[in-house]
Design an enzyme around this catalytic site. Structure first.
Site, mmCIF file in Angstrom:
data_model
loop_
_atom_site.group_PDB
_atom_site.id
_atom_site.type_symbol
_atom_site.label_atom_id
_atom_site.label_comp_id
_atom_site.label_asym_id
_atom_site.label_seq_id
_atom_site.Cartn_x
_atom_site.Cartn_y
_atom_site.Cartn_z
ATOM 1 N N HIS A 189 0.858 -1.195 0.000
ATOM 2 C CA HIS A 189 0.000 0.000 0.000
ATOM 3 C C HIS A 189 0.891 1.241 0.000
ATOM 4 C CE1 HIS A 189 -3.590 -2.439 1.617
ATOM 5 N NE2 HIS A 189 -3.688 -2.263 0.313
ATOM 6 N N GLU A 192 1.560 3.888 3.030
ATOM 7 C CA GLU A 192 1.938 3.391 4.359
ATOM 8 C C GLU A 192 3.456 3.414 4.494
ATOM 9 O OE1 GLU A 192 -0.213 -0.348 4.383
ATOM 10 O OE2 GLU A 192 -2.110 0.695 4.056
ATOM 11 N N HIS A 313 2.274 -3.456 6.867
ATOM 12 C CA HIS A 313 1.316 -2.394 6.531
ATOM 13 C C HIS A 313 1.296 -1.379 7.675
ATOM 14 C CE1 HIS A 313 -1.115 -4.340 3.205
ATOM 15 N NE2 HIS A 313 -0.372 -5.363 3.606
ATOM 16 N N GLU A 388 0.185 -4.519 11.070
ATOM 17 C CA GLU A 388 -0.235 -3.126 10.865
ATOM 18 C C GLU A 388 0.563 -2.323 11.879
ATOM 19 O OE1 GLU A 388 -2.386 -1.878 8.693
ATOM 20 O OE2 GLU A 388 -3.462 -3.639 7.978
#
Ligand code: 0X9
Ligand code: ZN
Length: 433
Positions: A189, A192, A313, A388
């Protein structure tokens, strides 16, 4: 005006247009940030419809779960319509910022000045983890690593992007003997930024650390690290739109598919969108994106050499394992839980940073077609995780723009966690395969 002069003006005009076309940054002046929350399926459907239909509203979260907050960055001209729609559907909302650009400007991310790396060879010019870098700088650094550590670091290529950039990785292997493999994928992504930064921090630690536990990681495993799984998107976050997430393939009036919804395992079955304007567009078919297709081909070519797959992420401080397409649990869920417990205990040791998580579907939201589910479901990699990273889920205004002074602490605690993860995966016998 002389011919020469008018030619000069024409040329200047052309150059200016070209420069603007390439370099103008998207700004969010007077955009508003709203938080909305659905109370039932009907309200969720209204939000979902908005997410897929309008690119005047940038959704910072997926719209998948009744009762979960969604943050929306709304173009000024769209505000009246949006409030009307929310009002008629009786959806609760709150204004978080009247000027999203201003709110973003209050956070100084610190970005490397282009062209600095290695220009003078001065110590303070060295690639470091006190700032974020552009793609080119990191690729230059990786290429130099292969020269500096010729018997340890090999450049690997996970294919090309839509805009013909290379998906460049490094293999770190301290000896020629057979060893288990750990695959680290970052930057899928685009916005990020902490993800690629943490991955290069880890590469550097594996090559230089004197700490026993890190030396063991470097000595006992072969590492395959791709800091930028979505290079076109990352470049676009630097040149044009800091909040870009997807690839840059054109699809009608919108651009890009979500490269973490595009992998060929239960593709598009849940938590993905059929609309090209959506942030979670699954693409027209599985592996429609050359980035996911070519990286998957590379992974398939070494699948027997990988026992642990980690995807980085941000943000929210979660650790996740399969699946994203269903709430059914993987057959070795007990092992996943054991590794998960060790990894989230370790992540908090150094700075007391709290992570939570579990299986994707229940812990965050449905999300089919991710790299980690594909690696687990089709490549027989039995341990796949997705981190994350920082900040926590309530840091709305920092979010994807984690200040650069947190790159090092966020990466240190991540590496602590990966040390514990590898120890547990080893104890469970997964590296013996
Ligand atoms: O939605 C995503 O793709 C990830 N969250 S993010 O905010 N970084 O976009 C979560 C993906 C977790 N799913 C798997 N890795 N399976
Ligand atoms: Zn992500």
């Amino acid at each position: 005006m002389s011919l020469n002069k008018s030619l000069l003006f024409a040329l200047f005009g052309l150059l200016a247009t070209l420069a603007v076309g390439q370099a103008e940054r998207v700004r969010y002046d007077n955009y508003r940030l709203y938080k909305a929350n659905s109370a039932n399926e009907a309200q969720l459907a209204v939000l979902k419809d908005l997410e897929g239909s309008s690119d005047s509203i940038l959704f910072l979260d997926g719209v998948h779960i009744v009762g979960k907050d969604v943050q929306m960055v709304v173009a000024p001209h769209k505000v009246p319509d949006l409030l009307d729609l929310l009002g008629r559907a009786e959806i609760k909302y709150e204004l978080q910022s009247k000027d999203f650009q201003k709110s973003m400007d209050e956070v100084d991310e610190k970005v490397a000045i282009k062209g600095r790396v290695g220009m003078t060879g001065r110590a303070d010019d060295q690639y470091n983890w006190e700032q974020y870098y552009e793609l080119e700088d990191t690729y230059t650094w990786m290429i130099q690593l292969a020269r500096d550590y010729p018997h340890v670091v090999t450049l690997i290529e996970g294919g090309k992007t839509y805009q013909r950039r290379s998906i460049l990785g490094v293999k770190i292997s301290k000896s020629l003997s057979e060893k288990p493999g750990i695959f680290l994928e970052a930057g899928i992504h685009a916005r990020e930024w902490i993800s690629p930064a943490a991955s290069t921090f880890i590469i550097n630690q594996l090559l230089t650390s004197e700490v026993d536990s890190i030396k063991e990681l470097a000595d006992n495993y072969n590492w395959y690290v791709f800091p930028h799984a979505n290079p076109d998107g990352y470049v676009y976050t630097h040149t044009t739109n800091r909040l870009w997430r997807k690839t840059r393939t054109p699809y009608g009036s919108c651009f890009g598919a979500d490269p973490n919804r595009n992998w060929g395992f239960h593709w598009n079955e849940a938590g993905a969108s059929d609309s090209a304007c959506s942030e979670t567009y699954a693409g027209p078919e599985a592996f429609s994106e050359i980035e996911t297709y070519s990286l998957s081909q590379y992974i398939a070519s070494i699948k027997d050499k990988i026992q642990l797959y980690i995807s980085l992420h941000s943000y929210s401080q979660y650790l996740l394992y399969p699946y994203g397409h269903t709430n059914e649990l993987p057959d070795n869920v007990k092992d996943f839980e054991q590794v998960f417990d060790a990894a989230i205990a370790a992540v908090s040791q150094r700075y007391n940073t709290r992570y939570t998580g579990g299986n994707v579907y229940d812990a965050i939201y449905p999300a089919a077609g991710s790299s980690t589910d594909w690696a687990y479901g089709t490549q027989d990699v039995r341990m796949t995780f997705c981190y994350e990273l920082r900040p926590s889920s309530n840091s709305i205004l920092t979010g994807f723009r984690l200040p650069a002074e947190q790159i090092i602490p966020a990466s240190e605690e991540l590496l602590d966690s990966i040390v514990a993860m590898a120890t547990e995966v080893k104890a469970l016998g997964y590296f013996d395969k």
